[in-house]
Structures are given as C-alpha cells and as structure tokens.
Enzyme design. Structure first.
Site, PDB file in Angstrom:
ATOM      1  N   MET A 178      -4.886  11.708 -14.053  1.00 53.34           N
ATOM      2  CA  MET A 178      -4.748  12.759 -15.068  1.00 53.34           C
ATOM      3  C   MET A 178      -6.116  13.368 -15.376  1.00 53.34           C
ATOM      4  SD  MET A 178      -2.882  12.461 -18.723  1.00 53.34           S
ATOM      5  CE  MET A 178      -3.083  13.691 -20.008  1.00 53.34           C
ATOM      6  N   SER A 208     -11.581   2.226 -11.969  1.00 56.67           N
ATOM      7  CA  SER A 208     -12.676   3.135 -11.606  1.00 56.67           C
ATOM      8  C   SER A 208     -12.783   4.347 -12.527  1.00 56.67           C
ATOM      9  CB  SER A 208     -12.491   3.625 -10.168  1.00 56.67           C
ATOM     10  OG  SER A 208     -12.270   2.562  -9.283  1.00 56.67           O
ATOM     11  N   ILE A 220     -10.346   3.083  -2.239  1.00 62.67           N
ATOM     12  CA  ILE A 220     -10.218   1.771  -1.591  1.00 62.67           C
ATOM     13  C   ILE A 220     -11.424   0.954  -2.050  1.00 62.67           C
ATOM     14  CG2 ILE A 220     -10.149   0.554   0.621  1.00 62.67           C
ATOM     15  CD1 ILE A 220      -8.994   3.126   1.847  1.00 62.67           C
ATOM     16  N   GLY A 242      -6.741   7.837 -14.545  1.00 64.79           N
ATOM     17  CA  GLY A 242      -7.757   8.528 -13.756  1.00 64.79           C
ATOM     18  C   GLY A 242      -7.236   9.757 -13.018  1.00 64.79           C
ATOM     19  N   GLU A 265      -0.466  -6.677  -6.193  1.00 63.90           N
ATOM     20  CA  GLU A 265      -1.575  -6.049  -6.917  1.00 63.90           C
ATOM     21  C   GLU A 265      -1.829  -6.656  -8.310  1.00 63.90           C
ATOM     22  OE1 GLU A 265      -0.784  -1.869  -6.911  1.00 63.90           O
ATOM     23  OE2 GLU A 265      -2.436  -1.420  -8.249  1.00 63.90           O
ATOM     24  N   ALA A 288      -6.488  -1.372  -1.758  1.00 57.79           N
ATOM     25  CA  ALA A 288      -6.304   0.015  -1.317  1.00 57.79           C
ATOM     26  C   ALA A 288      -5.408   0.735  -2.313  1.00 57.79           C
ATOM     27  CB  ALA A 288      -5.701   0.025   0.087  1.00 57.79           C
ATOM     28  N   GLY A 289      -6.026   1.448  -3.245  1.00 60.28           N
ATOM     29  CA  GLY A 289      -5.299   2.102  -4.339  1.00 60.28           C
ATOM     30  C   GLY A 289      -4.939   3.542  -4.024  1.00 60.28           C
ATOM     31  N   GLY A 290      -4.362   4.193  -5.013  1.00 60.30           N
ATOM     32  CA  GLY A 290      -3.909   5.566  -4.853  1.00 60.30           C
ATOM     33  C   GLY A 290      -5.040   6.551  -4.635  1.00 60.30           C
ATOM     34  N   THR A 291      -6.222   6.255  -5.172  1.00 56.57           N
ATOM     35  CA  THR A 291      -7.353   7.188  -5.067  1.00 56.57           C
ATOM     36  C   THR A 291      -8.526   6.587  -4.308  1.00 56.57           C
ATOM     37  OG1 THR A 291      -6.719   8.110  -7.220  1.00 56.57           O
ATOM     38  CG2 THR A 291      -8.916   8.679  -6.388  1.00 56.57           C
TER      39      THR A 291
HETATM   40  P1  ATP Z   1      -3.909   2.867  -8.522  1.00 56.58           P
HETATM   41  O1  ATP Z   1      -4.331   1.475  -8.895  1.00 56.58           O
HETATM   42  O2  ATP Z   1      -3.253   3.594  -9.649  1.00 56.58           O
HETATM   43  O3  ATP Z   1      -3.149   2.904  -7.220  1.00 56.58           O
HETATM   44  P2  ATP Z   1      -6.675   3.235  -7.712  1.00 56.58           P
HETATM   45  O4  ATP Z   1      -6.693   1.766  -7.479  1.00 56.58           O
HETATM   46  O5  ATP Z   1      -7.115   4.094  -6.576  1.00 56.58           O
HETATM   47  O6  ATP Z   1      -5.244   3.714  -8.185  1.00 56.58           O
HETATM   48  P3  ATP Z   1      -9.035   3.236  -9.366  1.00 56.58           P
HETATM   49  O7  ATP Z   1      -9.879   3.198  -8.139  1.00 56.58           O
HETATM   50  O8  ATP Z   1      -9.138   2.093 -10.289  1.00 56.58           O
HETATM   51  O9  ATP Z   1      -7.533   3.558  -8.996  1.00 56.58           O
HETATM   52  O10 ATP Z   1      -9.396   4.549 -10.206  1.00 56.58           O
HETATM   53  C1  ATP Z   1      -9.215   5.842  -9.661  1.00 56.58           C
HETATM   54  C2  ATP Z   1      -9.822   6.840 -10.623  1.00 56.58           C
HETATM   55  O11 ATP Z   1     -11.232   6.602 -10.731  1.00 56.58           O
HETATM   56  C3  ATP Z   1      -9.711   8.289 -10.191  1.00 56.58           C
HETATM   57  O12 ATP Z   1      -8.477   8.846 -10.566  1.00 56.58           O
HETATM   58  C4  ATP Z   1     -10.884   8.925 -10.919  1.00 56.58           C
HETATM   59  O13 ATP Z   1     -10.525   9.263 -12.237  1.00 56.58           O
HETATM   60  C5  ATP Z   1     -11.915   7.798 -10.994  1.00 56.58           C
HETATM   61  N1  ATP Z   1     -13.021   7.871 -10.018  1.00 56.58           N
HETATM   62  C6  ATP Z   1     -14.188   7.186 -10.151  1.00 56.58           C
HETATM   63  N2  ATP Z   1     -15.016   7.431  -9.140  1.00 56.58           N
HETATM   64  C7  ATP Z   1     -14.383   8.288  -8.324  1.00 56.58           C
HETATM   65  C8  ATP Z   1     -14.724   8.904  -7.087  1.00 56.58           C
HETATM   66  N3  ATP Z   1     -15.898   8.699  -6.507  1.00 56.58           N
HETATM   67  N4  ATP Z   1     -13.815   9.695  -6.496  1.00 56.58           N
HETATM   68  C9  ATP Z   1     -12.621   9.907  -7.063  1.00 56.58           C
HETATM   69  N5  ATP Z   1     -12.245   9.366  -8.241  1.00 56.58           N
HETATM   70  C10 ATP Z   1     -13.099   8.559  -8.871  1.00 56.58           C
HETATM   71 MG    MG Z   2      -5.777   0.204  -8.481  1.00 57.14          MG
END
Ligand code: ATP
Ligand code: MG
Length: 267
Positions: A123, A226, A12, A121, A70, A7-10
């Site tokens: 940014m 992602s 899951i 991501g 993590e 479950a990440g910042g953006t």
């Molecule tokens: P962190 O590990 O920093 O807490 P996270 O695990 O949520 O965050 P990722 O899921 O690896 O991070 O990547 C998030 C990034 O992926 C977003 O900031 C965006 O640039 C990109 N991204 C790819 N697909 C999508 C989507 N469907 N919706 C939003 N962002 C997306």
């Molecule tokens: Mg992450």
C-alpha cells in the site's frame, strides 16, 4: 553452508550461514531467476525456503530444499533474534509488515495467526505512486520523513476545536480528513502526501496489532518487515501510536530476515 530464503511478494530475503557467520542480503522478487542462478552455482549448500514464492523458487533450483510454512519460519526467526538481543518476552504480538500485514500472537512456544490487514508495504508503494509518481522506495521514505501530515490528517482536537476531548486530542480522527478543510489556503507537497501515506499505514497496522494485543492479553508488540527499512517516519508513527495506546513496541534489527533465518533454523 546453510542458506535460508524467504521469497516474499516484493522482496527475497536471504540469510547465509557459513562457518558460524551469518550474513544477509535481499533482492527484488522480480529477480527470482537471478537468485535461482546464484543457488545453482552452490550445489552443495543446504537450502531452506519459505514465503509465498518458495514453491516457485524450488522449481528453479537444483537443490532439494527444505520448506516451511511462512508463519512458523517467521516466528522461529523472531525467537532467535529476541534471544540474541537478550529480550525475554513470555508472550507477545508480532506484526509482519511486508507487502501485506500479518499479525500473530505468541504464547511461549506457539504462534497463532491473530489477523491481518491489506495496509502494509504494498500500500505504501502503490499509494505513493498514485499520489506523487515516485516509485523508488528510499526516495519515498526520505521524502515522507521531510513531510508534514498535520494539514492532511484530521485529529480529534481539530474536531473539538479547544473543547475537552473524550479521547487524546492528538489521535487521528480521519486520515486524509483535513484535506478539504485546507485545500484553499494550503498546498500539499509530495513530501506531505508521502508523510500522510506513512500515517495511514502505520496507524492501521498499529490499531489492528493493539486490538490483537488486547484480545490476547499481552502488552508487547514486535514489529518486523521490510516496510520499516530506512523508514524513520513509519517507525515513529508505529512506535508513538503503540505507546500512546498503552502498549510496548519492539523493533528488531534485521527483523525483516526473520523468515529466512527461521526456515534455516527449522531445517
Ligand atoms: P509478503 O510477506 O507480504 O509476501 P514480502 O515478504 O516481500 O511480502 P517485505 O520484504 O517484508 O515483504 O516488505 C516489502 C515492503 O518493503 C515493500 O512493499 C516496500 O514497502 C518495502 N521495501 C523496503 N525496501 C524495499 C526495496 N528496496 N524495494 C521495494 N520495496 C521495499
Ligand atoms: Mg514476507
């Protein structure tokens, strides 16, 4: 059934293992209560969590979940993907380009955090919105791939203007540094601006990653997260820049699920 969740910042990221079959899905972190409701309907599942929102997700679900750090989960997941693809690396750097970017050195069975950067991501999403008003990630990535960075970014060869350059002329001297030179006789489209966003993020992530690779004396850099999803230009920038600087880049299929798979494997 085993369920691993990062479950990440953006986003899951969810990995489900049922009768030996591994499947993946993802959902925005803003929909965490929906993920919790889905888990509540699977009370017998073995659940493993990781990521910045793991503890919050645990507070919403009936299962007493396994939880891992993590960085350890991501490392474990990467190891299992590398094994699956028969890629044997004795040591490597991995850069997890998520909302933010975290960089790690792996030596055999151990990972060590080597650094990070706020370029990632998040940014890409924020800067893309500020420059173009676009919020949809797939629109951002497809338009960026159609854009032209050349009129926005200043390269070393632009500064040297045909004179012999001390470093490769195609290296970026200043991201966005060509804008004021070209503002009177060129227009900057949304696509061009988005291409330049991928440029600055990709080059920053790569620069920090290869500095870590040099510091820890490895030539391999594995990129996950992602931010690379459907993002041909970011991949290209990172791949080309890593090679140009003399290191070997790797992108792993489903690499963004490393944390989800890893926490499940550590359970
Ligand atoms: P962190 O590990 O920093 O807490 P996270 O695990 O949520 O965050 P990722 O899921 O690896 O991070 O990547 C998030 C990034 O992926 C977003 O900031 C965006 O640039 C990109 N991204 C790819 N697909 C999508 C989507 N469907 N919706 C939003 N962002 C997306
Ligand atoms: Mg992450």
């Amino acid at each position: 059934m085993k369920i691993g969740i990062d479950a990440g910042g953006t986003l899951i990221k969810i990995a489900v293992e049922d009768q030996g079959q591994l499947t993946f899905k993802k959902q925005p972190s803003t929909e965490i209560t929906e993920v919790a409701a889905w888990l509540a309907a699977l009370p017998d599942a073995d659940v493993a969590l990781t990521g910045g929102k793991a503890t919050y997700l645990q507070s919403l679900i009936p299962q007493q979940a396994f939880q891992s750090i993590e960085f350890d989960a991501t490392f474990r997941g990467i190891q299992s993907f590398l094994e699956q693809h028969d890629i044997a690396l004795a040591d490597y750097i991995f850069a997890n380009v998520g909302t933010g970017t975290s960089i790690h050195f792996v030596d055999g069975e151990n990972q060590l955090r080597a650094g990070g950067t706020g370029a990632g991501g998040g940014m890409i999403q924020g800067l893309s919105y500020l420059l173009t008003g676009i919020t949809d990630f797939s629109e951002v990535t497809s338009r960026a791939a159609a854009g032209d960075r050349e009129k926005i970014d200043l390269k070393v060869k632009h500064i040297y203007k045909g004179d012999k350059t001390p470093i490769p002329g195609d290296l970026t001297a200043a991201n966005f540094g060509n804008v004021l030179h070209n503002m009177h006789d060129m227009t900057f489209t949304a696509d061009d601006k988005l291409a330049a966003v991928m440029g600055v993020v990709g080059e920053t992530v790569t620069t920090i990653s290869i500095h870590a690779a040099r510091e820890f004396k490895t030539e391999h850099v594995v990129y996950i997260g992602s931010s690379f999803l459907g993002n041909a230009l970011l991949r290209e920038v990172v791949m080309d820049y890593t090679v140009l600087r003399g290191f070997k880049p790797y992108f792993i299929e489903n690499g963004e699920f490393s944390g989800a798979v890893g926490t499940m494997r550590l359970m």
